[in-house]
Design a protein around this motif. Structure first.
Motif, PDB file in Angstrom:
ATOM      1  N   ALA A  69       0.837  -1.209   0.000  1.00 20.48           N
ATOM      2  CA  ALA A  69       0.000   0.000   0.000  1.00 20.48           C
ATOM      3  C   ALA A  69       0.865   1.251   0.000  1.00 20.48           C
ATOM      4  O   ALA A  69       0.563   2.235  -0.695  1.00 20.48           O
ATOM      5  CB  ALA A  69      -0.926   0.000   1.216  1.00 20.48           C
ATOM      6  N   ILE A  70       1.962   1.200   0.737  1.00 19.08           N
ATOM      7  CA  ILE A  70       2.877   2.348   0.779  1.00 19.08           C
ATOM      8  C   ILE A  70       3.511   2.571  -0.592  1.00 19.08           C
ATOM      9  O   ILE A  70       3.631   3.712  -1.061  1.00 19.08           O
ATOM     10  CB  ILE A  70       3.952   2.141   1.860  1.00 19.08           C
ATOM     11  CG1 ILE A  70       3.315   2.151   3.253  1.00 19.08           C
ATOM     12  CG2 ILE A  70       5.028   3.232   1.770  1.00 19.08           C
ATOM     13  CD1 ILE A  70       4.253   1.712   4.368  1.00 19.08           C
ATOM     14  N   LEU A  71       3.912   1.494  -1.261  1.00 18.28           N
ATOM     15  CA  LEU A  71       4.493   1.634  -2.601  1.00 18.28           C
ATOM     16  C   LEU A  71       3.506   2.300  -3.557  1.00 18.28           C
ATOM     17  O   LEU A  71       3.869   3.198  -4.320  1.00 18.28           O
ATOM     18  CB  LEU A  71       4.897   0.266  -3.154  1.00 18.28           C
ATOM     19  CG  LEU A  71       6.050  -0.473  -2.484  1.00 18.28           C
ATOM     20  CD1 LEU A  71       6.318  -1.788  -3.200  1.00 18.28           C
ATOM     21  CD2 LEU A  71       7.317   0.363  -2.435  1.00 18.28           C
ATOM     22  N   VAL A  72       2.259   1.855  -3.513  1.00 19.82           N
ATOM     23  CA  VAL A  72       1.240   2.437  -4.394  1.00 19.82           C
ATOM     24  C   VAL A  72       1.036   3.910  -4.079  1.00 19.82           C
ATOM     25  O   VAL A  72       0.956   4.764  -4.978  1.00 19.82           O
ATOM     26  CB  VAL A  72      -0.089   1.663  -4.271  1.00 19.82           C
ATOM     27  CG1 VAL A  72      -1.218   2.397  -4.984  1.00 19.82           C
ATOM     28  CG2 VAL A  72       0.065   0.261  -4.851  1.00 19.82           C
ATOM     29  N   TYR A  73       0.966   4.234  -2.804  1.00 23.43           N
ATOM     30  CA  TYR A  73       0.803   5.636  -2.411  1.00 23.43           C
ATOM     31  C   TYR A  73       1.959   6.488  -2.926  1.00 23.43           C
ATOM     32  O   TYR A  73       1.736   7.556  -3.521  1.00 23.43           O
ATOM     33  CB  TYR A  73       0.718   5.758  -0.886  1.00 23.43           C
ATOM     34  CG  TYR A  73       0.936   7.169  -0.402  1.00 23.43           C
ATOM     35  CD1 TYR A  73      -0.054   8.138  -0.552  1.00 23.43           C
ATOM     36  CD2 TYR A  73       2.155   7.563   0.158  1.00 23.43           C
ATOM     37  CE1 TYR A  73       0.157   9.450  -0.145  1.00 23.43           C
ATOM     38  CE2 TYR A  73       2.369   8.862   0.570  1.00 23.43           C
ATOM     39  CZ  TYR A  73       1.373   9.801   0.416  1.00 23.43           C
ATOM     40  OH  TYR A  73       1.585  11.105   0.809  1.00 23.43           O
ATOM     41  N   LEU A  74       3.184   6.031  -2.703  1.00 23.70           N
ATOM     42  CA  LEU A  74       4.340   6.819  -3.120  1.00 23.70           C
ATOM     43  C   LEU A  74       4.365   7.011  -4.636  1.00 23.70           C
ATOM     44  O   LEU A  74       4.706   8.089  -5.139  1.00 23.70           O
ATOM     45  CB  LEU A  74       5.627   6.151  -2.653  1.00 23.70           C
ATOM     46  CG  LEU A  74       5.877   6.159  -1.141  1.00 23.70           C
ATOM     47  CD1 LEU A  74       7.090   5.293  -0.793  1.00 23.70           C
ATOM     48  CD2 LEU A  74       6.091   7.591  -0.631  1.00 23.70           C
ATOM     49  N   ALA A  75       3.998   5.958  -5.382  1.00 23.28           N
ATOM     50  CA  ALA A  75       3.977   6.069  -6.837  1.00 23.28           C
ATOM     51  C   ALA A  75       2.932   7.084  -7.289  1.00 23.28           C
ATOM     52  O   ALA A  75       3.190   7.922  -8.165  1.00 23.28           O
ATOM     53  CB  ALA A  75       3.700   4.705  -7.463  1.00 23.28           C
ATOM     54  N   LYS A  76       1.743   7.016  -6.710  1.00 20.95           N
ATOM     55  CA  LYS A  76       0.674   7.939  -7.082  1.00 20.95           C
ATOM     56  C   LYS A  76       0.972   9.372  -6.638  1.00 20.95           C
ATOM     57  O   LYS A  76       0.612  10.339  -7.325  1.00 20.95           O
ATOM     58  CB  LYS A  76      -0.650   7.477  -6.465  1.00 20.95           C
ATOM     59  CG  LYS A  76      -1.234   6.231  -7.085  1.00 20.95           C
ATOM     60  CD  LYS A  76      -1.726   6.519  -8.507  1.00 20.95           C
ATOM     61  CE  LYS A  76      -2.545   5.384  -9.065  1.00 20.95           C
ATOM     62  NZ  LYS A  76      -3.018   5.672 -10.452  1.00 20.95           N
ATOM     63  N   ARG A  77       1.640   9.508  -5.512  1.00 23.07           N
ATOM     64  CA  ARG A  77       1.878  10.844  -4.930  1.00 23.07           C
ATOM     65  C   ARG A  77       3.100  11.527  -5.527  1.00 23.07           C
ATOM     66  O   ARG A  77       3.088  12.741  -5.754  1.00 23.07           O
ATOM     67  CB  ARG A  77       2.045  10.698  -3.410  1.00 23.07           C
ATOM     68  CG  ARG A  77       2.415  11.974  -2.661  1.00 23.07           C
ATOM     69  CD  ARG A  77       1.246  12.944  -2.605  1.00 23.07           C
ATOM     70  NE  ARG A  77       1.576  14.110  -1.808  1.00 23.07           N
ATOM     71  CZ  ARG A  77       2.251  15.170  -2.256  1.00 23.07           C
ATOM     72  NH1 ARG A  77       2.689  15.180  -3.511  1.00 23.07           N
ATOM     73  NH2 ARG A  77       2.495  16.203  -1.482  1.00 23.07           N
ATOM     74  N   TYR A  78       4.156  10.752  -5.835  1.00 26.95           N
ATOM     75  CA  TYR A  78       5.435  11.383  -6.158  1.00 26.95           C
ATOM     76  C   TYR A  78       6.000  11.040  -7.533  1.00 26.95           C
ATOM     77  O   TYR A  78       7.014  11.598  -7.927  1.00 26.95           O
ATOM     78  CB  TYR A  78       6.471  11.021  -5.081  1.00 26.95           C
ATOM     79  CG  TYR A  78       6.164  11.641  -3.746  1.00 26.95           C
ATOM     80  CD1 TYR A  78       6.354  13.003  -3.523  1.00 26.95           C
ATOM     81  CD2 TYR A  78       5.658  10.866  -2.701  1.00 26.95           C
ATOM     82  CE1 TYR A  78       6.067  13.574  -2.290  1.00 26.95           C
ATOM     83  CE2 TYR A  78       5.369  11.436  -1.461  1.00 26.95           C
ATOM     84  CZ  TYR A  78       5.576  12.785  -1.268  1.00 26.95           C
ATOM     85  OH  TYR A  78       5.288  13.356  -0.048  1.00 26.95           O
ATOM     86  N   ASP A  79       5.386  10.129  -8.262  1.00 22.42           N
ATOM     87  CA  ASP A  79       5.883   9.785  -9.595  1.00 22.42           C
ATOM     88  C   ASP A  79       5.027  10.475 -10.643  1.00 22.42           C
ATOM     89  O   ASP A  79       4.018   9.934 -11.095  1.00 22.42           O
ATOM     90  CB  ASP A  79       5.865   8.264  -9.793  1.00 22.42           C
ATOM     91  CG  ASP A  79       6.287   7.866 -11.203  1.00 22.42           C
ATOM     92  OD1 ASP A  79       7.029   8.644 -11.844  1.00 22.42           O
ATOM     93  OD2 ASP A  79       5.864   6.782 -11.651  1.00 22.42           O
ATOM     94  N   ALA A  80       5.423  11.672 -11.044  1.00 26.92           N
ATOM     95  CA  ALA A  80       4.627  12.461 -11.979  1.00 26.92           C
ATOM     96  C   ALA A  80       4.501  11.791 -13.341  1.00 26.92           C
ATOM     97  O   ALA A  80       3.490  11.938 -14.034  1.00 26.92           O
ATOM     98  CB  ALA A  80       5.245  13.850 -12.142  1.00 26.92           C
ATOM     99  N   GLU A  81       5.514  11.034 -13.749  1.00 32.88           N
ATOM    100  CA  GLU A  81       5.494  10.399 -15.066  1.00 32.88           C
ATOM    101  C   GLU A  81       4.637   9.134 -15.089  1.00 32.88           C
ATOM    102  O   GLU A  81       4.238   8.670 -16.162  1.00 32.88           O
ATOM    103  CB  GLU A  81       6.924  10.066 -15.502  1.00 32.88           C
ATOM    104  CG  GLU A  81       7.802  11.305 -15.701  1.00 32.88           C
ATOM    105  CD  GLU A  81       9.202  10.939 -16.147  1.00 32.88           C
ATOM    106  OE1 GLU A  81       9.476   9.723 -16.290  1.00 32.88           O
ATOM    107  OE2 GLU A  81      10.021  11.845 -16.348  1.00 32.88           O
TER     108      GLU A  81
END
Length: 203
Positions: A69-81
């Motif tokens: 869940a943390i990985l998904v959050y970080l990807a959605k929150r901080y990976d603009a591309e």
């Protein structure tokens, strides 16, 4: 200045390591808070995660548990591309498949074998090793034909699956019959800023 992001965990936890690895790949500053098992039942930690498990991520006012869940959050929150978690249906489904495998076959295979063999936890070592070998056979087939698990680039799938496969030999699971898997582990470790999964034996 205190980092906005705090990661609670322990270095030898593969669940913690995958989050740390992804934070580094995203280039995010964070504070690592060592949270050994004896602290999980404390009132302070229970407020962070009532299930008393690591890792836990704090990002401002957000408190989030569960490594995937943390990985998904970080990807959605901080990976603009959007490369780490594809937006298209097929790519997203392929990543989710491997996230599920990391929480299923990897957890009950190489991760369980490791804690039984090295840390004396109760369990069926041979059954865990058998699960690991079956999974590694599937992964070997995939990685013989492709560099990465889910798509044609590194994604959350690779980050989620990496730690406990990297330390599978600590659970008595031999990686030598799986050259494509070993090459994949090396590709993950070659990414900028990546710290390999630490060895419990070396510790």
């Amino acid at each position: 200045m205190t980092a906005k992001i705090r990661l609670h965990g322990v270095p030898l936890s593969g669940h913690t390591h995958k989050v740390e690895l992804f934070l580094r790949l995203l280039g995010l500053e964070f504070e690592y808070v060592n949270a050994p098992r004896e602290t999980w039942s404390s009132e302070a930690f229970t407020r962070l995660n009532p299930l008393r498990q690591i890792p836990v991520l704090e990002d401002g006012d957000l408190v989030l548990a569960d490594s995937n869940a943390i990985l998904v959050y970080l990807a959605k929150r901080y990976d603009a591309e959007g490369g780490w978690l594809p937006a298209d249906a097929v790519g997203a489904a392929q990543v989710q498949r491997w996230l599920s495998i990391s929480a299923g076959e990897i957890r009950f295979g190489p991760a369980t074998a490791r804690v039984i063999k090295l840390m004396g936890r109760p369990g069926d070592l041979e059954a865990a090793q058998a699960i690991a070998r079956t999974l590694l056979g599937v992964m070997e087939q995939r990685l013989t034909a492709a560099d990465w698990l889910a798509t044609d680039r590194i994604t959350l799938a690779d980050i989620a699956c990496y730690p406990y496969l990297a330390c599978a030999p600590e659970g008595g699971v031999d990686l030598s019959p799986y050259p494509a898997v070993r090459a994949w582990l090396a590709r993950v470790e070659a990414q900028p800023g990546v710290k390999p999964m630490p060895s419990a034996v070396a510790a």
